[in-house]
Design a protein around this motif. Structure first.
Motif, PDB file in Angstrom:
ATOM      1  N   ALA A 166      -8.861  -4.558   0.437  1.00 45.85           N
ATOM      2  CA  ALA A 166      -8.059  -4.068   1.656  1.00 45.85           C
ATOM      3  C   ALA A 166      -9.314  -4.194   2.983  1.00 45.85           C
ATOM      4  N   ALA A 167      -8.370  -3.394   3.867  1.00 46.74           N
ATOM      5  CA  ALA A 167      -9.213  -3.741   5.097  1.00 46.74           C
ATOM      6  C   ALA A 167     -10.574  -2.650   5.169  1.00 46.74           C
TER       7      ALA A 167
ATOM      8  N   PHE B 207       0.834  -1.150   0.065  1.00 45.91           N
ATOM      9  CA  PHE B 207       0.084  -0.094  -0.048  1.00 45.91           C
ATOM     10  C   PHE B 207       0.778   1.312   0.108  1.00 45.91           C
TER      11      PHE B 207
ATOM     12  N   GLY C 256       0.622   5.566   4.682  1.00 46.60           N
ATOM     13  CA  GLY C 256      -0.528   4.738   5.394  1.00 46.60           C
ATOM     14  C   GLY C 256      -0.186   3.890   6.508  1.00 46.60           C
TER      15      GLY C 256
ATOM     16  N   GLY D 123      -4.005   3.111  -1.138  1.00 47.68           N
ATOM     17  CA  GLY D 123      -3.619   3.163   0.259  1.00 47.68           C
ATOM     18  C   GLY D 123      -4.508   4.106   0.889  1.00 47.68           C
ATOM     19  N   THR D 124      -4.557   3.883   2.252  1.00 48.40           N
ATOM     20  CA  THR D 124      -5.499   5.004   3.066  1.00 48.40           C
ATOM     21  C   THR D 124      -4.673   5.990   3.617  1.00 48.40           C
ATOM     22  N   GLY D 125      -3.558   6.156   3.298  1.00 47.50           N
ATOM     23  CA  GLY D 125      -2.570   7.256   3.541  1.00 47.50           C
ATOM     24  C   GLY D 125      -3.351   8.539   2.612  1.00 47.50           C
TER      25      GLY D 125
ATOM     26  N   ALA E 153      -9.053   1.202   0.168  1.00 40.94           N
ATOM     27  CA  ALA E 153      -7.571   1.177  -0.386  1.00 40.94           C
ATOM     28  C   ALA E 153      -7.743   0.184  -1.356  1.00 40.94           C
TER      29      ALA E 153
ATOM     30  N   ASP F 182     -10.738   3.057   8.680  1.00 41.36           N
ATOM     31  CA  ASP F 182      -9.323   3.051   8.516  1.00 41.36           C
ATOM     32  C   ASP F 182      -8.494   2.445   9.919  1.00 41.36           C
ATOM     33  N   GLN F 183      -7.345   2.147   9.771  1.00 44.31           N
ATOM     34  CA  GLN F 183      -6.878   1.508  11.030  1.00 44.31           C
ATOM     35  C   GLN F 183      -6.493   2.886  11.984  1.00 44.31           C
TER      36      GLN F 183
ATOM     37  N   HIS G  90      -1.635  -7.421   5.602  1.00 45.01           N
ATOM     38  CA  HIS G  90      -2.620  -7.419   6.549  1.00 45.01           C
ATOM     39  C   HIS G  90      -3.639  -8.365   6.198  1.00 45.01           C
TER      40      HIS G  90
HETATM   41  N1  ASP Z   1      -5.409   0.950   5.620  1.00 44.92           N
HETATM   42  C1  ASP Z   1      -5.407   0.256   4.269  1.00 44.92           C
HETATM   43  C2  ASP Z   1      -6.437  -0.774   4.035  1.00 44.92           C
HETATM   44  O1  ASP Z   1      -7.365  -0.320   3.868  1.00 44.92           O
HETATM   45  C3  ASP Z   1      -3.954  -0.315   3.781  1.00 44.92           C
HETATM   46  C4  ASP Z   1      -3.068   0.893   3.919  1.00 44.92           C
HETATM   47  O2  ASP Z   1      -2.790   1.860   3.180  1.00 44.92           O
HETATM   48  O3  ASP Z   1      -2.172   0.491   4.578  1.00 44.92           O
HETATM   49  O4  ASP Z   1      -6.135  -1.965   3.810  1.00 44.92           O
END
Ligand code: ASP
Length: 342
Positions: free
Chosen positions: A178-179, A54, A58, A202-204, A174, A220-221, A110
Motif C-alpha cells: 500500500a502507499a 481498500f 479511506g 485501508g487507511t480509513g 494499509a 496517508d493521502q 493506485h
Molecule cells: N491510503 C491507503 C494506502 O496506504 C489505501 C486506502 O485506504 O485508500 O495505500
C-alpha cells in the motif's frame, strides 16, 4: 499506547484479509441486478461495480465516490462501489483480474498496482497483462501525520524520537504494498530505524485509530488527512511532494524538513479485466474524462489537496506507460530494500 489501544490494534492486526463490504450506490436509471453483459453497443445495461481494494471511508474510496456519480451520469447507468479489502490491495485487484471482461467490473487502484509484483511471490495476476487500462485519475500527495499528543513536534524531531524509542513506536499502514507501507519504508530507511508496523485493510480505519491515539504515526493521502489536519485532530509533519499543497499551505515538504528521500505521489487509475471489448473501454474512458472535467469534482479534489490528471493522461495509453514505468521504478527500490510480503 493504552491497553485498550493495544487490544484494538491487535484486533486490527488479525482482521481477516479479503473482507468485503458493499458501499455506495449512485445515480440514475440503470437496471438492477446481475446477469451477463458484454453488448458493447447497448452498454451499460446493468449496474457497473467499481471495486475499491481498500476500506470504505479511506482515500481511495473517497476518490472513487467522487468520480462515480459523474461517470454514471455520462454512461447513462448506475455505478455501485464495492470494497474488497486485504493484502495491500491485492485481494481486490485479483478479484477484478478474474472477473468477466464485460465492462461491469471496474477496479480503482493506485500506486500499489506497481509495487505488488516485486513484493508478492504469488500474486495470482499480472498488472500489465491481465487488465485493460481505462485511464489515470489523479495523483495525490501523502502527509506524515501522528496522533495529536505524540511528543515530536517536527519531522526532524520525529526522526530523533523514533531512533531513541524504536521498540515502542507504532507505524500504521494499509498492508504490504500500500502507499502508506511504501512511504513508511522510505521513512524508516531515511531515518535508519526499523519500527513496529500495524497493518490495516485501508487507511480509513487506520486514521480513526490515529485520531483515537491507538497508533503513533503514519503516512496517508491528503484525500484522507486534510480534514483531520485542518480540524487539529492529528499532528501533521510534512507533505511528501516537491511542492507544498495549496489547501495545506503551512505544512512543509519533506525536503524542506530535511528528508528529501521521502517522496511519494499516489497515482490512481481505473482498470477492467483483459479482454473487455475496446468499445466499452472507450465508453469508460470518455466517462472518466467527463468526470475529471466536472467542476464539482475539481473543487472537491482541490479541497482535499489534489487535482484531476490532465485530459491526455486519462487515457489507456498514458495509463499503461505510467504503470510500466512505475513497476520498474518501485521494483528496483523494493529489491534494494530487500522487502518481501512473506
Ligand atoms: N491510503 C491507503 C494506502 O496506504 C489505501 C486506502 O485506504 O485508500 O495505500
Amino acid at each position: 499506547m493504552s491497553t485498550t489501544g493495544s487490544h484494538r490494534v491487535a484486533a486490527r492486526m488479525i482482521a481477516v484479509a479479503g473482507a468485503v463490504s458493499l458501499l455506495v450506490a449512485c445515480s440514475d436509471n440503470g437496471g438492477g441486478g446481475s446477469g451477463t453483459g458484454g453488448d458493447a453497443a447497448g452498454y451499460p445495461q446493468q449496474n457497473i461495480t467499481f471495486v475499491v481494494p481498500f476500506s470504505a471511508g479511506g482515500p481511495t474510496d473517497t476518490v472513487t465516490r467522487m468520480i462515480a456519480d459523474p461517470m454514471a451520469k455520462k454512461l447513462g447507468g448506475k455505478i455501485v462501489v464495492q470494497n474488497v479489502e486485504g493484502a495491500g490491495g491485492t485481494v481486490g485487484a485479483g478479484e477484478v483480474a478474474r472477473a468477466e471482461p464485460d465492462g461491469y467490473t471496474v477496479l480503482m487502484h493506485h500506486i500499489g498496482m506497481s509495487t505488488a509484483p516485486a513484493l508478492y511471490a504469488d500474486l495470482g495476476y499480472k498488472p500489465l497483462e491481465d487488465f485493460e487500462m481505462v485511464g489515470l485519475v489523479t495523483e495525490v500527495p501523502m502527509t506524515v501525520v501522528a496522533r495529536k499528543d505524540f511528543e515530536p513536534a517536527t519531522l526532524q524531531d520525529l526522526v530523533t524520537y523514533v531512533k531513541a524509542n524504536s521498540g515502542k513506536v507504532t507505524l500504521a499502514n494499509a498492508g504490504i504494498g500500500a502507499a502508506s507501507h511504501l512511504c513508511g519504508l522510505l521513512f524508516q530507511s531515511a531515518a535508519g530505524v526499523k519500527l513496529q508496523e500495524v497493518p490495516y485493510e485501508g487507511t480509513g480505519p487506520a486514521l480513526t485509530d490515529l485520531v483515537g491515539g491507538q497508533v503513533d504515526f503514519m503516512c496517508d493521502q491528503t484525500t484522507n488527512t486534510s480534514g483531520q489536519i485542518s480540524a487539529g485532530k492529528v499532528k501533521a509533519y510534512a507533505v511528501t511532494t516537491p511542492e507544498r499543497v495549496k489547501s495545506l499551505p503551512d505544512l512543509p515538504t519533506t525536503a524542506e524538513s530535511g528528508m528529501p528521500q521521502l517522496q511519494v505521489s499516489v497515482w490512481h487509475g481505473l482498470y477492467v479485466p483483459k479482454g473487455t471489448p475496446p468499445e466499452i473501454v472507450t465508453k469508460l474512458t470518455d466517462a472518466l474524462k467527463a468526470a475529471l472535467a466536472d467542476q464539482g469534482v475539481i473543487d472537491q479534489m482541490a479541497k482535499l489537496g489534489t487535482a484531476p490528471v490532465p485530459a491526455e493522461d486519462a487515457t489507456p495509453d498514458a495509463h499503461r506507460a505510467k504503470l510500466d514505468e512505475q513497476i520498474q521504478t518501485w521494483g528496483k527500490i523494493i529489491a534494494d530494500a530487500g522487502v518481501k510480503a512473506s
